[in-house]
Design a protein around this motif. Sequence first.
Motif, short mmCIF file in Angstrom:
data_model
loop_
_atom_site.label_atom_id
_atom_site.label_comp_id
_atom_site.label_asym_id
_atom_site.label_seq_id
_atom_site.Cartn_x
_atom_site.Cartn_y
_atom_site.Cartn_z
N PHE A 134 64.15 49.43 60.57
CA PHE A 134 64.21 50.89 60.44
C PHE A 134 65.36 51.41 61.28
O PHE A 134 65.61 50.91 62.38
CB PHE A 134 62.91 51.53 60.95
CG PHE A 134 61.70 51.17 60.14
CD1 PHE A 134 61.46 51.81 58.93
CD2 PHE A 134 60.81 50.21 60.59
CE1 PHE A 134 60.34 51.49 58.18
CE2 PHE A 134 59.69 49.89 59.85
CZ PHE A 134 59.45 50.52 58.63
N GLU A 138 64.15 56.84 59.80
CA GLU A 138 63.29 56.00 58.96
C GLU A 138 62.00 55.63 59.69
O GLU A 138 61.01 55.31 59.04
CB GLU A 138 64.04 54.73 58.53
CG GLU A 138 65.16 54.99 57.54
CD GLU A 138 65.97 53.74 57.23
OE1 GLU A 138 65.81 52.73 57.94
OE2 GLU A 138 66.76 53.79 56.29
N GLN A 142 57.23 54.92 58.11
CA GLN A 142 56.89 53.50 58.16
C GLN A 142 56.08 53.08 56.93
O GLN A 142 56.08 51.90 56.58
CB GLN A 142 56.11 53.19 59.43
CG GLN A 142 56.96 53.32 60.67
CD GLN A 142 56.18 53.03 61.93
OE1 GLN A 142 55.05 52.56 61.89
NE2 GLN A 142 56.78 53.33 63.07
#
Length: 180
Positions: A134, A138, A142
């Motif tokens: 990530f 981002e 998750q």
Amino acid sequence: MRRPYRAAPTPTKEGPRSNRDIRGVREVQLIDDTGANRGVVSFFDALKLAEDAGLDLVEIAPNSVPPVCKILDYGRFRFLEQKKAAEARKKQRTIEIKEIKLRPGIDKHDYDVKMKAMHGFFEEGDKVKVTLRFRGREMAHQDLGVKVLERVKADLVEIAKVESDWQLEGRQMVMVLAPR
């Protein structure tokens, strides 16, 4: 000040002891060159029998009481042992862990390329560590990463088993798969 001269240590031989290298033994359990058990014989008689046959007296089981010795050609014995060891090394296969890196917003074609690579790794017998990284914002989504990893798991269910399910480690999710 001079240091006293110290002789170099005698190198220890690899493998079983043979002939006069067998020390501290009075009697041995003798197996002759035909493979017949001669019973318990004095060491010097066994050595004489080996020399008369033109062969060597080799200690096969040194820890038994009395030690088991066999009359055989020591050079040929060593050659066959080396050949067995080489054959065992040839058959031995180390399992490697290959790593595939993904992103949560991976496109279909990129995903297919990664899956093709994973199929190749599983055919070779290797394990695969799937890492989903990530970046920045981002981390707030998750659930997208979990969906990608679940999709990988579902697509590989026939050829791979999950060794360790996905875990979040800092900014990345990691999952390990092994071939079936």
